[in-house]
Design a protein around this motif. Sequence first.
Motif, PDB file in Angstrom:
ATOM      1  N   PHE A   1       4.993  12.303   5.597  1.00 28.97           N
ATOM      2  CA  PHE A   1       4.831  13.122   4.331  1.00 28.97           C
ATOM      3  C   PHE A   1       5.924  14.540   4.639  1.00 28.97           C
ATOM      4  N   ASP A   2       6.211  14.245   3.708  1.00 27.96           N
ATOM      5  CA  ASP A   2       7.595  15.886   3.351  1.00 27.96           C
ATOM      6  C   ASP A   2       6.876  16.947   3.184  1.00 27.96           C
ATOM      7  N   GLY A   3       6.715  17.634   3.970  1.00 31.56           N
ATOM      8  CA  GLY A   3       6.041  19.124   3.611  1.00 31.56           C
ATOM      9  C   GLY A   3       6.554  20.105   3.366  1.00 31.56           C
ATOM     10  N   THR A   4       8.032  20.043   3.173  1.00 35.00           N
ATOM     11  CA  THR A   4       8.322  21.440   2.574  1.00 35.00           C
ATOM     12  C   THR A   4       8.355  21.716   1.683  1.00 35.00           C
ATOM     13  N   THR A   5       7.829  21.017   0.042  1.00 37.69           N
ATOM     14  CA  THR A   5       7.047  20.923  -0.805  1.00 37.69           C
ATOM     15  C   THR A   5       5.560  21.379  -1.339  1.00 37.69           C
ATOM     16  N   ALA A   6       4.801  21.929   0.065  1.00 41.30           N
ATOM     17  CA  ALA A   6       3.905  21.725  -0.055  1.00 41.30           C
ATOM     18  C   ALA A   6       3.283  22.796   0.166  1.00 41.30           C
ATOM     19  N   LEU A   7       2.285  23.670  -1.037  1.00 43.49           N
ATOM     20  CA  LEU A   7       1.604  24.709  -1.153  1.00 43.49           C
ATOM     21  C   LEU A   7       0.522  24.644   0.075  1.00 43.49           C
ATOM     22  N   ALA A   8       0.041  25.787   0.303  1.00 41.22           N
ATOM     23  CA  ALA A   8      -1.089  25.764   1.629  1.00 41.22           C
ATOM     24  C   ALA A   8      -2.533  26.096   0.749  1.00 41.22           C
ATOM     25  N   GLY A   9      -3.473  25.095   1.533  1.00 41.53           N
ATOM     26  CA  GLY A   9      -4.097  24.422   0.567  1.00 41.53           C
ATOM     27  C   GLY A   9      -4.933  23.273   1.119  1.00 41.53           C
ATOM     28  N   PRO A  10      -6.213  22.678   0.460  1.00 39.31           N
ATOM     29  CA  PRO A  10      -6.648  21.498   0.859  1.00 39.31           C
ATOM     30  C   PRO A  10      -5.152  20.505   0.052  1.00 39.31           C
ATOM     31  N   GLN A  11      -5.383  19.819   0.204  1.00 36.62           N
ATOM     32  CA  GLN A  11      -4.882  18.383  -0.662  1.00 36.62           C
ATOM     33  C   GLN A  11      -5.762  16.954  -0.965  1.00 36.62           C
TER      34      GLN A  11
ATOM     35  N   THR B   1       0.809  -1.353  -0.095  1.00 37.55           N
ATOM     36  CA  THR B   1       0.162   0.164  -0.113  1.00 37.55           C
ATOM     37  C   THR B   1       0.844   1.417  -0.014  1.00 37.55           C
ATOM     38  N   ARG B   2       0.753   2.157  -0.773  1.00 36.81           N
ATOM     39  CA  ARG B   2       1.184   3.555  -0.678  1.00 36.81           C
ATOM     40  C   ARG B   2       0.585   4.525  -0.392  1.00 36.81           C
ATOM     41  N   VAL B   3       0.628   5.580  -0.247  1.00 36.17           N
ATOM     42  CA  VAL B   3      -0.038   7.250  -0.040  1.00 36.17           C
ATOM     43  C   VAL B   3       1.107   7.832  -0.422  1.00 36.17           C
ATOM     44  N   LEU B   4       0.051   9.170  -1.478  1.00 31.87           N
ATOM     45  CA  LEU B   4      -0.142  10.158  -2.041  1.00 31.87           C
ATOM     46  C   LEU B   4      -0.676  11.271  -1.251  1.00 31.87           C
ATOM     47  N   LEU B   5      -0.226  12.694  -0.607  1.00 28.98           N
ATOM     48  CA  LEU B   5      -0.285  13.140  -0.699  1.00 28.98           C
ATOM     49  C   LEU B   5      -0.304  15.222  -1.452  1.00 28.98           C
ATOM     50  N   GLY B   6      -1.760  14.973  -2.030  1.00 26.61           N
ATOM     51  CA  GLY B   6      -1.267  15.301  -3.332  1.00 26.61           C
ATOM     52  C   GLY B   6      -0.821  14.971  -4.107  1.00 26.61           C
ATOM     53  N   ASP B   7      -0.157  15.550  -4.782  1.00 26.03           N
ATOM     54  CA  ASP B   7       0.723  14.844  -5.860  1.00 26.03           C
ATOM     55  C   ASP B   7       1.962  13.638  -5.448  1.00 26.03           C
ATOM     56  N   VAL B   8       2.625  13.951  -4.226  1.00 23.71           N
ATOM     57  CA  VAL B   8       3.883  13.644  -3.693  1.00 23.71           C
ATOM     58  C   VAL B   8       3.774  12.188  -2.784  1.00 23.71           C
ATOM     59  N   GLU B   9       4.269  11.444  -3.074  1.00 19.14           N
ATOM     60  CA  GLU B   9       4.335  10.547  -2.372  1.00 19.14           C
ATOM     61  C   GLU B   9       4.815  10.224  -1.204  1.00 19.14           C
ATOM     62  N   THR B  10       4.162   9.302  -0.320  1.00 11.95           N
ATOM     63  CA  THR B  10       4.592   9.726   1.374  1.00 11.95           C
ATOM     64  C   THR B  10       5.558   7.839   2.036  1.00 11.95           C
TER      65      THR B  10
ATOM     66  N   LEU C   1      -9.605  10.239  -1.725  1.00 12.55           N
ATOM     67  CA  LEU C   1      -9.808  11.299  -0.907  1.00 12.55           C
ATOM     68  C   LEU C   1      -9.824  12.740  -1.150  1.00 12.55           C
ATOM     69  N   PRO C   2     -10.428  13.384  -2.080  1.00 12.21           N
ATOM     70  CA  PRO C   2     -10.805  14.381  -2.275  1.00 12.21           C
ATOM     71  C   PRO C   2     -10.399  16.000  -0.972  1.00 12.21           C
ATOM     72  N   GLY C   3      -9.709  16.622  -1.494  1.00  9.05           N
ATOM     73  CA  GLY C   3      -9.254  17.691  -0.349  1.00  9.05           C
ATOM     74  C   GLY C   3      -9.358  17.269   1.300  1.00  9.05           C
ATOM     75  N   ALA C   4      -8.973  15.737   1.528  1.00  9.93           N
ATOM     76  CA  ALA C   4      -8.700  15.532   2.904  1.00  9.93           C
ATOM     77  C   ALA C   4      -7.688  15.640   3.590  1.00  9.93           C
ATOM     78  N   PHE C   5      -6.660  16.916   3.192  1.00  9.67           N
ATOM     79  CA  PHE C   5      -5.777  17.537   4.123  1.00  9.67           C
ATOM     80  C   PHE C   5      -5.347  18.629   3.474  1.00  9.67           C
ATOM     81  N   THR C   6      -5.644  19.384   4.784  1.00  7.17           N
ATOM     82  CA  THR C   6      -5.076  20.917   4.467  1.00  7.17           C
ATOM     83  C   THR C   6      -3.829  21.491   5.106  1.00  7.17           C
ATOM     84  N   PHE C   7      -3.221  22.101   4.516  1.00 10.31           N
ATOM     85  CA  PHE C   7      -1.720  22.909   5.012  1.00 10.31           C
ATOM     86  C   PHE C   7      -2.194  24.194   4.888  1.00 10.31           C
TER      87      PHE C   7
END
Length: 337
Positions: free
Chosen positions: A80-90, A57-66, A105-111
């Motif tokens: 998740f390495d959030g250093t590349t994330a942008l503010a907003g739902p992911q 099983t693999r998990v991606l947050l946005g388009d980045v693999e965790t 899961l659309p928009g399940a996580f927010t930065f």
Amino acid sequence: MSLLLLSACIFISNQELEAKYDQLPDGLRVQSLYPDYAAVGSRPEVTLRGGDFDETTRVLLGDVETTVVSFGTVQLTARFDGTTALAGPQDLQIYRDFDHAELLLPGAFTFFENRQDQVGLVGWIARHPDLPTEARLLFPLDWTGTAAEQLAPAQDCELDYQAPAEGTYQSFGEGSLLLDSPEASSPLLLTGTGDFRGQSSAAVLGDYDLVATSLPSFPKLQQEALFSVPESVHMLAPQAGASVEAVDFWLQWVPSGGTDEVLVRLEIGDQVVTCRTEDNGQFLIRPELLPAEDLLPMEARLEVGRLRERRVLLPWDESTASTAAVSWAVAESLQVR
């Protein structure tokens, strides 16, 4: 010497084949996700509960693999390495390579933007004798103030005091900001788990579910003591109906001996005098703050409140919640001469 090679066949019975199919995993599912927010630049660990997870099983947050830290059939934790994330739902995407199963899961996580040096939530509760508790929340943007500044000037007095206007505020009217409560004695901007009326020094506990219609998203705030309501001020003078000289307008009360402050609010004529001072048991309202001598005597209403501020860290963007609770004592029908 010749070597005879024999080919072999493996036979699987119907019972064995059915047992093998029974071991195949069910569809992917997620029943809970914690946390579902983080500050931009952080490296959150996200725990999913559901099933059927396995080692593929693999998990991606946005388009980045965790990085999958641990997994079981019903629980999986990924970093998740959030250093590349942008503010907003992911979006959260889950893949099981074993059988090519996938779940979106659309928009399940927010930065959230990191606001470490700012105040992200300002709230206050005002408790008056025999009246419903007043309460309010503000979500200031780019601000470093305190809840106490919303109520009174710092260690001073002003006529018709206005809260400071630095930065931009999101203020929520009745009905647009709700905090879940099993009981609400009156329509307030803020309610909580528990009855604010009758609270003394006990903290107001709660699992606060913030719903902000003017912001794109706002997470659930779980805080055991968002507010701490102090004991009411025990006034010694002036008492209700007393006559007070404008040149010698001393207030006296029993001090708490702690770090709380005291708010003073005097309504006289069309003026309102607002002060903030130490909880040392006495305070002088200066004559120049009162109406001119030729307008006296006048009737006035005096409120003296003990104020207690709390500051707690908001985990989603590392900003601070500054909350204040005030327990007021009231002296009606004063004669100022």
